[in-house]
Design a protein around this motif. Structure first.
Motif, PDB file in Angstrom:
ATOM      1  N   TRP A  62     100.490  75.874 -36.706  1.00 46.26           N
ATOM      2  CA  TRP A  62     101.805  76.378 -36.321  1.00 46.26           C
ATOM      3  C   TRP A  62     101.834  76.558 -34.805  1.00 46.26           C
ATOM      4  CZ3 TRP A  62     105.246  80.012 -39.442  1.00 46.26           C
ATOM      5  CH2 TRP A  62     105.152  79.742 -40.813  1.00 46.26           C
ATOM      6  N   SER A  63     102.953  76.289 -34.202  1.00 45.21           N
ATOM      7  CA  SER A  63     103.145  76.737 -32.831  1.00 45.21           C
ATOM      8  C   SER A  63     103.258  78.254 -32.851  1.00 45.21           C
ATOM      9  CB  SER A  63     104.427  76.146 -32.247  1.00 45.21           C
ATOM     10  OG  SER A  63     104.740  76.769 -31.009  1.00 45.21           O
ATOM     11  N   PRO A  64     102.576  78.950 -31.942  1.00 50.07           N
ATOM     12  CA  PRO A  64     102.655  80.415 -31.927  1.00 50.07           C
ATOM     13  C   PRO A  64     104.075  80.974 -31.828  1.00 50.07           C
ATOM     14  CG  PRO A  64     100.794  79.703 -30.630  1.00 50.07           C
ATOM     15  CD  PRO A  64     101.540  78.446 -31.009  1.00 50.07           C
ATOM     16  N   LYS A  65     105.011  80.186 -31.312  1.00 48.78           N
ATOM     17  CA  LYS A  65     106.384  80.699 -31.213  1.00 48.78           C
ATOM     18  C   LYS A  65     107.010  80.932 -32.582  1.00 48.78           C
ATOM     19  CE  LYS A  65     108.512  76.120 -30.554  1.00 48.78           C
ATOM     20  NZ  LYS A  65     109.271  75.272 -29.599  1.00 48.78           N
ATOM     21  N   TYR A  66     106.413  80.373 -33.629  1.00 52.35           N
ATOM     22  CA  TYR A  66     106.925  80.568 -34.982  1.00 52.35           C
ATOM     23  C   TYR A  66     106.125  81.585 -35.789  1.00 52.35           C
ATOM     24  CZ  TYR A  66     109.599  76.302 -34.099  1.00 52.35           C
ATOM     25  OH  TYR A  66     110.451  75.368 -33.569  1.00 52.35           O
ATOM     26  N   PRO A  92     106.247  88.060 -37.120  1.00 51.62           N
ATOM     27  CA  PRO A  92     105.935  89.270 -36.341  1.00 51.62           C
ATOM     28  C   PRO A  92     104.789  90.081 -36.920  1.00 51.62           C
ATOM     29  CG  PRO A  92     108.316  88.991 -36.512  1.00 51.62           C
ATOM     30  CD  PRO A  92     107.701  87.949 -37.402  1.00 51.62           C
ATOM     31  N   ILE A  93     104.678  90.126 -38.255  1.00 47.92           N
ATOM     32  CA  ILE A  93     103.614  90.933 -38.844  1.00 47.92           C
ATOM     33  C   ILE A  93     102.238  90.345 -38.540  1.00 47.92           C
ATOM     34  CG2 ILE A  93     103.630  89.786 -41.116  1.00 47.92           C
ATOM     35  CD1 ILE A  93     103.185  92.605 -42.330  1.00 47.92           C
ATOM     36  N   LEU A  94     102.149  89.022 -38.399  1.00 48.54           N
ATOM     37  CA  LEU A  94     100.887  88.395 -38.028  1.00 48.54           C
ATOM     38  C   LEU A  94     100.500  88.784 -36.603  1.00 48.54           C
ATOM     39  CD1 LEU A  94      98.522  86.434 -38.402  1.00 48.54           C
ATOM     40  CD2 LEU A  94     100.091  84.561 -37.810  1.00 48.54           C
ATOM     41  N   VAL A  95     101.451  88.762 -35.698  1.00 51.31           N
ATOM     42  CA  VAL A  95     101.187  89.164 -34.313  1.00 51.31           C
ATOM     43  C   VAL A  95     100.781  90.632 -34.262  1.00 51.31           C
ATOM     44  CG1 VAL A  95     102.169  89.378 -32.006  1.00 51.31           C
ATOM     45  CG2 VAL A  95     102.790  87.428 -33.451  1.00 51.31           C
ATOM     46  N   GLN A  96     101.448  91.460 -35.036  1.00 57.90           N
ATOM     47  CA  GLN A  96     101.134  92.893 -35.076  1.00 57.90           C
ATOM     48  C   GLN A  96      99.692  93.129 -35.518  1.00 57.90           C
ATOM     49  OE1 GLN A  96     103.603  95.106 -37.791  1.00 57.90           O
ATOM     50  NE2 GLN A  96     102.437  96.996 -37.556  1.00 57.90           N
ATOM     51  N   ALA A 141     102.430  77.839 -25.903  1.00 54.33           N
ATOM     52  CA  ALA A 141     103.237  78.782 -26.690  1.00 54.33           C
ATOM     53  C   ALA A 141     102.533  80.126 -26.834  1.00 54.33           C
ATOM     54  CB  ALA A 141     103.544  78.179 -28.064  1.00 54.33           C
ATOM     55  N   PHE A 142     101.208  80.106 -26.953  1.00 47.92           N
ATOM     56  CA  PHE A 142     100.443  81.345 -27.089  1.00 47.92           C
ATOM     57  C   PHE A 142     100.559  82.199 -25.833  1.00 47.92           C
ATOM     58  CE2 PHE A 142      96.302  83.684 -27.067  1.00 47.92           C
ATOM     59  CZ  PHE A 142      96.487  84.404 -28.243  1.00 47.92           C
ATOM     60  N   ASP A 143     100.648  81.552 -24.681  1.00 48.17           N
ATOM     61  CA  ASP A 143     100.784  82.279 -23.420  1.00 48.17           C
ATOM     62  C   ASP A 143     102.022  83.166 -23.403  1.00 48.17           C
ATOM     63  OD1 ASP A 143      98.467  81.306 -22.339  1.00 48.17           O
ATOM     64  OD2 ASP A 143      99.441  79.725 -21.175  1.00 48.17           O
ATOM     65  N   LYS A 144     103.044  82.769 -24.164  1.00 48.78           N
ATOM     66  CA  LYS A 144     104.313  83.508 -24.179  1.00 48.78           C
ATOM     67  C   LYS A 144     104.351  84.569 -25.279  1.00 48.78           C
ATOM     68  CE  LYS A 144     106.711  79.421 -22.434  1.00 48.78           C
ATOM     69  NZ  LYS A 144     107.728  78.372 -22.727  1.00 48.78           N
ATOM     70  N   LEU A 145     103.292  84.624 -26.087  1.00 48.76           N
ATOM     71  CA  LEU A 145     103.252  85.572 -27.192  1.00 48.76           C
ATOM     72  C   LEU A 145     102.846  86.955 -26.681  1.00 48.76           C
ATOM     73  CD1 LEU A 145     103.796  84.925 -30.202  1.00 48.76           C
ATOM     74  CD2 LEU A 145     101.320  84.920 -30.552  1.00 48.76           C
ATOM     75  N   ASP A 146     103.360  87.987 -27.319  1.00 51.92           N
ATOM     76  CA  ASP A 146     103.080  89.364 -26.892  1.00 51.92           C
ATOM     77  C   ASP A 146     101.734  89.819 -27.455  1.00 51.92           C
ATOM     78  OD1 ASP A 146     103.287  91.873 -25.824  1.00 51.92           O
ATOM     79  OD2 ASP A 146     104.666  92.640 -27.358  1.00 51.92           O
ATOM     80  N   ILE A 147     100.671  89.308 -26.838  1.00 47.35           N
ATOM     81  CA  ILE A 147      99.304  89.659 -27.229  1.00 47.35           C
ATOM     82  C   ILE A 147      98.697  90.517 -26.121  1.00 47.35           C
ATOM     83  CG2 ILE A 147      96.988  88.770 -27.716  1.00 47.35           C
ATOM     84  CD1 ILE A 147      98.904  88.176 -29.954  1.00 47.35           C
ATOM     85  N   LYS A 148      98.047  91.610 -26.501  1.00 47.78           N
ATOM     86  CA  LYS A 148      97.454  92.511 -25.524  1.00 47.78           C
ATOM     87  C   LYS A 148      96.413  91.771 -24.672  1.00 47.78           C
ATOM     88  CE  LYS A 148      97.868  96.496 -28.648  1.00 47.78           C
ATOM     89  NZ  LYS A 148      97.101  97.473 -29.471  1.00 47.78           N
ATOM     90  N   PRO A 149      96.347  92.081 -23.384  1.00 42.34           N
ATOM     91  CA  PRO A 149      95.386  91.397 -22.505  1.00 42.34           C
ATOM     92  C   PRO A 149      93.947  91.489 -23.000  1.00 42.34           C
ATOM     93  CG  PRO A 149      96.947  92.667 -21.206  1.00 42.34           C
ATOM     94  CD  PRO A 149      97.196  93.040 -22.643  1.00 42.34           C
TER      95      PRO A 149
END
Length: 299
Positions: A230-234, A237-241, A268-276
């Protein structure tokens, strides 16, 4: 024999745990030309659709990355031979700074498959085994597959299971006869319960069973999740959380190359809200620990 000994963790910027060997030196096509073409359309593939193992190595070396590479053995369901496991392992030996060899053994092979597992680990240094329940037409918790799992556990290798929807067959009438039901990650929960100590990777965001996959990974210490296919843009939200919190040490970068390139995935991952502090874990550190890689590879 085997790979991964030459990987310099100080040099590589990321470890892609999910790439496919689709072309053998002997030619042929493990899933058929029609399904290959349809998957290329589904994923909007950019660049070479069917790179050789040498080309895969060059692709990742140019990017200062390492990758896990494997074939998919679907011979009992399709009648088509996969890229030989030995060929993948030999390519990893030729490119030890880049390629980490996984193999694939059709669980329908039973005792023969178990012998193949032991031989591939002992003689070729294979690190893990890829299963694709929807293509191999089996439920992961079917007891007939347990001989193969037992050999994997005894060998100290990793079991990687495709989960969720597959792009193979998407858009083809009847999905090419491929059934999604086999790839519900809850079937892998039984495997994790019955084979404690065997590391398991649930491949892909497990649509439409994302919460089931997260539940299994939270509950079973050995279970990890890769983010390939999957592209990370898709990403839900619960997976990102969960990747940012409870599962930050168990989530792994995977692209699904060649259908999704690492460049496309990482952009796409660069634009995802992932903690540093979590980002390097997902991109490299979690995989290095799971694969048993050390900062200073053996000579």
């Amino acid at each position: 024999m085997g790979g991964a000994k030459g990987i310099d963790l100080d040099r590589v910027t990321a470890i892609d745990v999910h790439t496919h060997a689709e072309v053998s030196a002997r030619g042929g096509d493990a899933i058929g030309a029609d399904l290959h073409a349809a998957s290329g359309d589904y994923f909007k593939v950019e660049g070479e659709r069917r790179p050789t193992l040498d080309q895969i190595a060059a692709h990742y070396r140019e990017r200062s990355m390492a990758c896990v590479v494997f074939p998919v053995d679907t011979e009992s369901a399709t009648g088509l031979p996969a890229v030989p496991n030995e060929e993948v392992a030999e390519a990893a030996l030729a490119h030890p700074d880049v390629l980490i060899p996984f193999a694939s053994v059709d669980p329908a092979k039973g005792a023969l498959g178990a012998r193949q597992v032991r031989r591939l680990v002992e003689e070729y240094g294979v690190k893990g085994f890829k299963f694709h329940p929807s293509l191999q037409e089996f439920f992961p918790n079917d007891r007939s597959a347990y001989r193969v799992y037992e050999a994997i556990r005894e060998s100290g290798a990793i079991a990687l299971f495709h989960t969720g929807q597959t792009g193979i067959g998407a858009g083809v009438p009847g999905g090419g006869g491929i059934r999604l039901k086999y790839s519900n990650p809850l079937h892998v929960d039984d495997v994790a319960a019955d084979f404690p100590g065997m590391p398991i990777i649930l491949a892909h965001p497990s649509f439409p069973w994302q919460e089931e996959a997260l539940s299994v990974a939270v509950h079973k210490p050995e279970v990890h999740i890769d983010l390939s296919g999957w592209s990370p843009k898709y990403f839900p939200p619960i997976l990102v959380q969960y990747a940012n919190s409870l599962l930050q040490d168990k989530v792994l970068f995977g692209s699904d190359y060649p259908v999704i390139s690492p460049d496309r995935w990482l952009a796409a991952f660069d634009k995802l809200d992932i903690k540093p502090e979590v980002r390097p874990k997902i991109l490299k550190d979690n995989a290095a620990r799971l694969l048993g890689l050390t900062p200073h590879p053996e000579e």
